[in-house]
Motif scaffolding. Structure first.
Motif, PDB file in Angstrom:
ATOM      1  N   ALA A 152       0.834  -1.200   0.000  1.00 42.72           N
ATOM      2  CA  ALA A 152       0.000   0.000   0.000  1.00 42.72           C
ATOM      3  C   ALA A 152       0.871   1.252   0.000  1.00 42.72           C
ATOM      4  O   ALA A 152       0.573   2.229  -0.691  1.00 42.72           O
ATOM      5  CB  ALA A 152      -0.935   0.008   1.204  1.00 42.72           C
ATOM      6  N   ARG A 153       1.967   1.224   0.748  1.00 37.03           N
ATOM      7  CA  ARG A 153       2.894   2.353   0.760  1.00 37.03           C
ATOM      8  C   ARG A 153       3.468   2.584  -0.643  1.00 37.03           C
ATOM      9  O   ARG A 153       3.572   3.718  -1.107  1.00 37.03           O
ATOM     10  CB  ARG A 153       4.004   2.104   1.775  1.00 37.03           C
ATOM     11  N   ALA A 154       3.788   1.508  -1.365  1.00 34.39           N
ATOM     12  CA  ALA A 154       4.306   1.623  -2.729  1.00 34.39           C
ATOM     13  C   ALA A 154       3.256   2.229  -3.662  1.00 34.39           C
ATOM     14  O   ALA A 154       3.583   3.047  -4.526  1.00 34.39           O
ATOM     15  CB  ALA A 154       4.765   0.263  -3.238  1.00 34.39           C
ATOM     16  N   VAL A 155       1.985   1.845  -3.487  1.00 32.38           N
ATOM     17  CA  VAL A 155       0.911   2.419  -4.295  1.00 32.38           C
ATOM     18  C   VAL A 155       0.810   3.920  -4.031  1.00 32.38           C
ATOM     19  O   VAL A 155       0.678   4.719  -4.958  1.00 32.38           O
ATOM     20  CB  VAL A 155      -0.438   1.719  -4.008  1.00 32.38           C
ATOM     21  N   LEU A 156       0.894   4.328  -2.774  1.00 36.91           N
ATOM     22  CA  LEU A 156       0.823   5.755  -2.440  1.00 36.91           C
ATOM     23  C   LEU A 156       2.014   6.520  -3.022  1.00 36.91           C
ATOM     24  O   LEU A 156       1.867   7.659  -3.472  1.00 36.91           O
ATOM     25  CB  LEU A 156       0.744   5.947  -0.930  1.00 36.91           C
ATOM     26  N   GLU A 157       3.193   5.895  -3.050  1.00 35.86           N
ATOM     27  CA  GLU A 157       4.365   6.529  -3.662  1.00 35.86           C
ATOM     28  C   GLU A 157       4.159   6.710  -5.167  1.00 35.86           C
ATOM     29  O   GLU A 157       4.536   7.738  -5.732  1.00 35.86           O
ATOM     30  CB  GLU A 157       5.622   5.711  -3.375  1.00 35.86           C
ATOM     31  N   LEU A 158       3.548   5.718  -5.819  1.00 37.43           N
ATOM     32  CA  LEU A 158       3.235   5.852  -7.241  1.00 37.43           C
ATOM     33  C   LEU A 158       2.247   6.994  -7.479  1.00 37.43           C
ATOM     34  O   LEU A 158       2.395   7.772  -8.425  1.00 37.43           O
ATOM     35  CB  LEU A 158       2.656   4.548  -7.789  1.00 37.43           C
ATOM     36  N   LEU A 159       1.245   7.105  -6.626  1.00 36.37           N
ATOM     37  CA  LEU A 159       0.275   8.185  -6.747  1.00 36.37           C
ATOM     38  C   LEU A 159       0.958   9.540  -6.595  1.00 36.37           C
ATOM     39  O   LEU A 159       0.706  10.465  -7.370  1.00 36.37           O
ATOM     40  CB  LEU A 159      -0.842   8.031  -5.707  1.00 36.37           C
ATOM     41  N   GLN A 160       1.847   9.654  -5.625  1.00 32.47           N
ATOM     42  CA  GLN A 160       2.571  10.914  -5.423  1.00 32.47           C
ATOM     43  C   GLN A 160       3.440  11.230  -6.635  1.00 32.47           C
ATOM     44  O   GLN A 160       3.501  12.370  -7.086  1.00 32.47           O
ATOM     45  CB  GLN A 160       3.427  10.848  -4.154  1.00 32.47           C
TER      46      GLN A 160
END
Length: 72
Positions: free
Chosen positions: A31-39
């Motif tokens: 989930a943290r990786a998904v949020l980094e992609l979104l950022q």
């Protein structure tokens, strides 16, 4: 929708019709990786889906997705 999985975790984000993040645990590395992609997408100026470029970057524990600027 975009998703990331690891050997032990999973995280997915749906942006339409409204933004939702789903993960298997509150502290999920996926989930943290998904949020980094979104950022990264926001920092790249929110390019259209057909202009997105994602590559896999080697890390100590395996691989992680990296969003590249459409101009890259």
């Amino acid at each position: 929708m975009v998703g990331v999985t690891t050997e032990e975790h999973v995280g997915f984000m749906s942006l339409f019709p409204d933004t939702r993040l789903v993960a298997d645990a509150p502290d999920s590395p996926a989930a943290r990786a998904v949020l980094e992609l979104l950022q990264g997408w926001k920092e790249a100026g929110r390019p259209r889906i057909e202009d997105l470029r994602v590559r896999a970057a080697a890390t100590v524990g395996g691989w992680r997705p990296v969003l590249e600027s459409p101009a890259a």
